[in-house]
Design an enzyme around this catalytic site. Sequence first.
Site, PDB file in Angstrom:
ATOM      1  N   PHE A 119       1.028  -1.509  -0.105  1.00 57.75           N
ATOM      2  CA  PHE A 119      -0.118   0.130   0.045  1.00 57.75           C
ATOM      3  C   PHE A 119       0.861   1.203  -0.119  1.00 57.75           C
ATOM      4  O   PHE A 119       2.020   1.279  -0.096  1.00 57.75           O
ATOM      5  CB  PHE A 119      -0.936   0.109   0.971  1.00 57.75           C
ATOM      6  N   GLN A 241      -8.705  13.852   4.148  1.00 59.77           N
ATOM      7  CA  GLN A 241      -8.205  13.215   3.323  1.00 59.77           C
ATOM      8  C   GLN A 241      -8.863  13.298   2.283  1.00 59.77           C
ATOM      9  O   GLN A 241     -10.439  12.725   2.793  1.00 59.77           O
ATOM     10  CB  GLN A 241      -7.452  11.538   3.703  1.00 59.77           C
ATOM     11  N   HIS A 243      -9.285  10.538  -1.138  1.00 60.02           N
ATOM     12  CA  HIS A 243      -9.121   9.626  -1.570  1.00 60.02           C
ATOM     13  C   HIS A 243      -8.443   9.690  -2.642  1.00 60.02           C
ATOM     14  O   HIS A 243      -9.349  10.716  -3.476  1.00 60.02           O
ATOM     15  CB  HIS A 243      -9.578   8.957  -1.347  1.00 60.02           C
ATOM     16  N   LEU A 253     -15.190   4.904  -3.934  1.00 57.14           N
ATOM     17  CA  LEU A 253     -14.000   4.260  -3.085  1.00 57.14           C
ATOM     18  C   LEU A 253     -13.571   3.493  -4.377  1.00 57.14           C
ATOM     19  O   LEU A 253     -13.906   2.737  -4.385  1.00 57.14           O
ATOM     20  CB  LEU A 253     -13.947   4.109  -2.499  1.00 57.14           C
ATOM     21  N   GLU A 256      -6.964   2.031  -3.156  1.00 58.26           N
ATOM     22  CA  GLU A 256      -5.818   2.262  -3.112  1.00 58.26           C
ATOM     23  C   GLU A 256      -4.768   1.068  -3.318  1.00 58.26           C
ATOM     24  O   GLU A 256      -3.790   0.216  -3.958  1.00 58.26           O
ATOM     25  CB  GLU A 256      -4.710   2.983  -1.511  1.00 58.26           C
ATOM     26  N   ARG A 287      -1.201   8.917   0.494  1.00 54.30           N
ATOM     27  CA  ARG A 287      -2.720   9.462  -0.468  1.00 54.30           C
ATOM     28  C   ARG A 287      -2.291  11.656  -0.199  1.00 54.30           C
ATOM     29  O   ARG A 287      -3.146  11.702  -1.256  1.00 54.30           O
ATOM     30  CB  ARG A 287      -4.208   9.453   0.454  1.00 54.30           C
ATOM     31  N   HIS A 355     -12.536  11.608   1.990  1.00 49.56           N
ATOM     32  CA  HIS A 355     -12.611   9.929   2.324  1.00 49.56           C
ATOM     33  C   HIS A 355     -11.889   9.897   3.792  1.00 49.56           C
ATOM     34  O   HIS A 355     -13.397   9.483   4.506  1.00 49.56           O
ATOM     35  CB  HIS A 355     -11.607   9.430   1.567  1.00 49.56           C
ATOM     36  N   ARG A 400      -3.639   9.881   6.586  1.00 48.94           N
ATOM     37  CA  ARG A 400      -4.051   8.683   6.757  1.00 48.94           C
ATOM     38  C   ARG A 400      -3.224   8.133   5.811  1.00 48.94           C
ATOM     39  O   ARG A 400      -3.627   8.218   5.410  1.00 48.94           O
ATOM     40  CB  ARG A 400      -4.907   8.012   7.461  1.00 48.94           C
TER      41      ARG A 400
END
Lengths: 584, 114, 238
Positions: A119, A241, A243, A253, A256, A287, A355, A400
């Site tokens: 990730f 955040q 995304h 969404l 990732e 991100r 997000h 995050r």
Amino acid sequence: MNIANDSFDVVIIGAGGAGMRTALQLSQSGQNIALISKVFPTRSHTVSAQGGITAALGNIDSDDWRWHMYDTVKGSDYLGDQDAIEYMCKNGPEVVYELEHMGLPFSRNDDGTIYQRPFGGQSKNYGKEQATRTCAAADRTGHALLHTLYQQILRAGTKVFSEWYAIDLVSSIDKDSISGVVLLSIETGELLFAKARAIVLATGGAGNIYQSTTNALINTGDGLGMALRANCVLQDMEMWQFHPTGIAGAGMLVTEGCRGEGGYLLNKDGVRFMEHYAPSVKDLASRDVVSRAIAIEIREGRGFELNGVQYVDLKIDHLGEETIKKRLPGIRELSIQFAHVDPVEKAIPVVPTCHYSMGGIPTNFHGQVIKTDRNNKDKIVNGLYAVGECACVSVHGANRLGGNSLLDLVVFGRATGMHLEKKSEYTTPDLADVDKILDFYHKLESNKTGENYVDIRHSMQKTMQDHFGVFRTQESMQEGLVSLGELRDRLEHVVLKDTSKIFNTNRITILELRNLMVAACATAYSAIERKESRGAHSREDYPDRDDNNWLKHTIYHLDDLISYRNVNMSPKSIDTFIPKERVY
Amino acid sequence: MGSIVKSNRGYIEFVIQRLSAIYMALYVLAILTVIFINKDLDFEIIQDLFSLMPVRILTFFFIVSILSHGWIGMWIIATDYINNAFLRNLYFVLVMGMILFYLVWSIEVIWGFE
Amino acid sequence: MAKVNKLEFSIYRYNPDDDKSVYMQDYTLEFDIEQNLMLLGALERIKDELDPTLSFRRSCREGVCGSDAMNINGKNGLACITPISSLPRKIAIRPLPGLPVVRDLVVDLEIFYKQYARVKPYLINRQPTPKKERLQSPEDRKKLNGHYECILCGACTTACPSFWWNPDKFVGPAGLLQANRFIVDSRDDAELERLQDLQDPFSVFRCRTIMNCVEVCPKKLNPTKAINNIKKEMLKIK
């Protein structure tokens, strides 16, 4: 006070991953708890989490929780509290194994161990090569996790108040503690005052303050509103955040994990632009970095445009049909449904989308809510806990990392449960609080003329989107603040058109809007105050991070004032990670 | 949950329904074969056929298959559609009565009561 | 100029608080056909613009939470992943069949959840808990596919006549799908117990294999196959 009342050891509000993990811990230790949820537990938004849960298991590649901790601190742009991050990363493997033992259907490696995928923002050896750390159940990890936890609380016999809405908290008579909560049955309209030794807020995010969000419609920041109205504070609310990959125009969404499995982003010239923004890890940068890169590409005219929606492409077709069907089946489904694109053949149109809220109700790593006074001194709020997205422990700081939110839910859900295993005393509730809540409730009922909630909600969302998005400036935020102020006043005179007792979603929507407005104002006031760029908070007028002045949490108070709180830089078993320039 | 008595009945009935169906199909096939083989089928031949003990026994099993298959089917229909306990029991008594009647009657037809 | 189209809705209405009876209410909605509107979006607009009293459940609006299952032109489905473009211009919406209606499109799912709980939908493993994960081969893990993705929306179970007639006794396709999920899980060691618990004329055997469940499942799962596997496993243990 003339409503029914009941008492419990612990009342947990919210039945997503965090609430249910807390409930499970307490049910297993035999406490009389009530798990309150405004939707049936498996409808909670944890269900939408896709890519996975990050923990240093080292199943595929060597790994160490300290490396995970380093990545998380760096990812947070050094705003995360290092004692809490240490606790989370250290306990990560254990809670993931626990979930596996509960039956969570993780994908598997050939040797039978839990499958892990790379990730963004993950590294080995404190910033060296890419790590492979995110444990996954295909691309439905949140779904699998939420259902597994619900199955476990069924087994434990937890008392669930399904489709009950928490209106407000009730303080103790000395105002030092939280003593209970007023609840509303959505199905029957019945009101209940639930007294408890402790209340746990696990109400999730508030993404609906923005026009375009990956969040479910139920993510309305109810815990944030309740906590603030009970005289608590909110921390780091400017940190939202975006995304990088929400489906353009629809907001759903796209995990990732797509990029973790080898997908990458392309602009309209067919250029893999992340190579310029993050030369070493490219599409697997943090991100905030990727979202800003996409926003810049679009702003500089290198994005695609269709029906007025601008986007870039997320290409995964080169992974092959078999991998996509095996590892990303849910993404394929979503993409076909909402973007009319089968990713096996064509790239998915994506755009940065609101997000996750890194900010929230400040707590320590036992989940205890912390209040600060104007002198910057911490004080634990007796009887109140917060956990999950609505809390700010703070493990995510200013940004995050993917896969860390599911981990946050279960690590701190469990920690909160364990901390509550030792029963505290009941405190005497201030019944004037209950009356105040009921007065508000009945006043809403009797407003016959006034403002329409739909207009207020839409205007609020548009204001937030336009003035508090990926890029921020003083001037624009100032404008946004003015319109938010007006909207907040108008909300005082909102009309409830449906006064039925039975399953009145009109009333719930208005109660939710009240909480959304709190989250929006907290965001706006905090954002305008932080005069630097850090993590997700990116100011064009202050483009650099300023550790000398701003390595601190913002604290938003009920009267719109902002104070500050120190970042914890003292992990217990490892040396402090000193802020460095953040390059990917 | 409801009033379910734990028993093997579900499984046994499931098996009986399928076995009896297979048996009935085979029996009908066999009889049809006999009919097609004998171009000039007459009463004599049929009487001779059914005077053979194995044929009588197989025929009796056929009757038992029909009746058990039927009973299970009728029982399921009733437990689906008839909610009133009295009506349902009345229906069971009637169906059971009919089945017993057919059983006795078919024994009489196959073996005859002198 | 946006191309505008008209949609005619006929929606089931009932509120025990003030309605004496059940009726179908008509709404007309104009929408831009360029927009990729889902049925849930249309319902939200009806509630926001035309009638705030219309009640229905919704949450994730992307087909994974299972809140907004309803009967759309006679067929059960999820409003949030049903594109308006896939529907005729006249759309009749009713609550899920076979369950008590709480209000409008909201049904009481209590018995549906009870049947789910009845199959003990959790892993039972009586071996000592290992320090790390229990190992499971990719092949064994693959057996869970087609089961664990269930979102408990109730579309299948409420499309099943066997459930309509015996909702208290027949587990229904959703519950049985989860029963089978644990029966086939290599980590679960209570298969025998699970099969015995389902051993009666109703719980499993009321399935007449008409496959309504398969037809309506919004996640394209196959409960009938799972139910047949349970029957097969029952035969094996005899």
